[in-house]
Motif scaffolding. Sequence first.
Motif, mmCIF file in Angstrom:
data_model
loop_
_atom_site.group_PDB
_atom_site.id
_atom_site.type_symbol
_atom_site.label_atom_id
_atom_site.label_comp_id
_atom_site.label_asym_id
_atom_site.label_seq_id
_atom_site.Cartn_x
_atom_site.Cartn_y
_atom_site.Cartn_z
ATOM 1 N N GLY A 234 0.859 -1.278 -0.054
ATOM 2 C CA GLY A 234 -0.117 0.091 -0.161
ATOM 3 C C GLY A 234 0.958 1.414 0.075
ATOM 4 O O GLY A 234 0.252 2.270 -0.476
ATOM 5 N N ASP A 235 2.121 1.180 0.474
ATOM 6 C CA ASP A 235 2.985 2.276 0.461
ATOM 7 C C ASP A 235 3.246 2.759 -1.025
ATOM 8 O O ASP A 235 2.993 4.217 -1.209
ATOM 9 N N ARG A 236 3.364 1.997 -2.211
ATOM 10 C CA ARG A 236 3.456 2.627 -3.283
ATOM 11 C C ARG A 236 2.068 3.310 -3.667
ATOM 12 O O ARG A 236 2.242 4.259 -4.455
ATOM 13 N N GLU A 237 1.011 2.769 -3.558
ATOM 14 C CA GLU A 237 -0.190 3.247 -3.792
ATOM 15 C C GLU A 237 -0.496 4.705 -3.218
ATOM 16 O O GLU A 237 -0.992 5.556 -3.748
ATOM 17 N N LYS A 238 0.072 4.716 -1.914
ATOM 18 C CA LYS A 238 -0.352 6.120 -1.419
ATOM 19 C C LYS A 238 0.539 7.165 -1.899
ATOM 20 O O LYS A 238 0.319 8.375 -1.849
ATOM 21 N N CYS A 239 1.996 6.865 -2.304
ATOM 22 C CA CYS A 239 2.740 7.691 -3.247
ATOM 23 C C CYS A 239 2.113 8.330 -4.497
ATOM 24 O O CYS A 239 2.215 9.268 -4.628
ATOM 25 N N LEU A 240 1.677 7.190 -5.211
ATOM 26 C CA LEU A 240 0.955 7.553 -6.295
ATOM 27 C C LEU A 240 -0.206 8.293 -6.130
ATOM 28 O O LEU A 240 -0.427 9.450 -7.069
ATOM 29 N N ALA A 241 -0.976 8.038 -5.125
ATOM 30 C CA ALA A 241 -2.210 8.851 -4.911
ATOM 31 C C ALA A 241 -1.933 10.459 -4.273
ATOM 32 O O ALA A 241 -2.795 11.244 -4.730
ATOM 33 N N ASP A 246 6.623 7.733 -9.469
ATOM 34 C CA ASP A 246 7.413 6.440 -9.124
ATOM 35 C C ASP A 246 7.778 6.358 -7.926
ATOM 36 O O ASP A 246 7.581 7.240 -6.770
ATOM 37 N N TYR A 247 8.463 5.214 -7.425
ATOM 38 C CA TYR A 247 8.669 4.786 -6.191
ATOM 39 C C TYR A 247 10.026 4.322 -5.995
ATOM 40 O O TYR A 247 10.489 3.181 -6.876
ATOM 41 N N LEU A 248 10.677 4.587 -4.970
ATOM 42 C CA LEU A 248 12.162 4.020 -4.796
ATOM 43 C C LEU A 248 12.486 3.785 -3.329
ATOM 44 O O LEU A 248 12.298 4.533 -2.665
ATOM 45 N N ALA A 249 12.352 2.582 -2.973
ATOM 46 C CA ALA A 249 12.563 2.334 -1.617
ATOM 47 C C ALA A 249 13.845 2.114 -1.076
ATOM 48 O O ALA A 249 15.050 1.857 -1.860
ATOM 49 N N LYS A 250 14.140 2.684 0.164
ATOM 50 C CA LYS A 250 15.478 2.634 0.723
ATOM 51 C C LYS A 250 15.592 1.131 1.534
ATOM 52 O O LYS A 250 14.717 0.637 1.899
#
Length: 286
Positions: A234-241, A246-250
């Motif tokens: 759900g974190d990626r979806e939160k970023c897109l919302a 796009d999304y880059l995880a640490k």
Amino acid sequence: MVDEIVARLLDSAIRFTPAGRISVGVELMHRQGVPYPAATLEISVADTGIGIADERRGAIYKPFYQVDDGSDRQVGGTGLGLAIVRRLVELMDGEITLASEVGAGSTFRVSIPVEICKSFVPANVASSPARRGSRPAAANQPLEGSVLLAEDNEFNAMLAAELLTLMGLKVTLAADGAVAHRAAEAHRFDVILMDCQMPNLDGYEATRRIRQAELAASKPPVPIIAVTANALAGDREKCLAAGMDDYLAKPYTVAQLRSKLIAWLPEPADRPSVPSSSVAARAIEN
């Protein structure tokens, strides 16, 4: 980035070798069991300086760690050099080791997996138009463009800025979401790297405000890549919302960061003017 690692290891060796000698070795080794073109770059930097005690080896990669116990502090601490070296090596999927003896010197050894390129990309392929997100680029090919980096952790910001600069990009730093919002309104960047968790204004709200300002001014949206330690469902979806692209995880590797940038950097003909160095200074101060 290899030259940056060697330069920082040499700087450390010089700092802790008041008298004596320093040697550098570099060798390209084929990795056993791995087909060509995979190999390992082996780097060693050895000195005959003051050396490092066994109990201190685990802490020398901390920023500004004090190696010397002497009251006069003639040698000093590690600064940020070794901390950055270790992180750069980790980001390149490599490893760094230390062999040292007090009074007899130290040897740092770095192993970095690499790929050997047999040939360059043909000119007609490199120059052909490509859809955003599919443009080819060699692993060591310099990138072009301007990046707004929103990151509140000073060490992480310094490291990421160095990585981006080594890739060939112009970097402007923002210490929180509010600064990033102001910088994005004042100047057009090619890409924004937005940390999600920041004080004053987090990355989600900063992105929403940037998107609202773009809409109000009828400006095309700048690509915003979320950078976050969260990797939960759900974190990626939160970023897109929130309006991010796009999304880059640490923690991320150099290859992963580079891949995201290649996917979103515009072609040279579509690139806006690069912000001046004074802009970067204001972003850091505010």
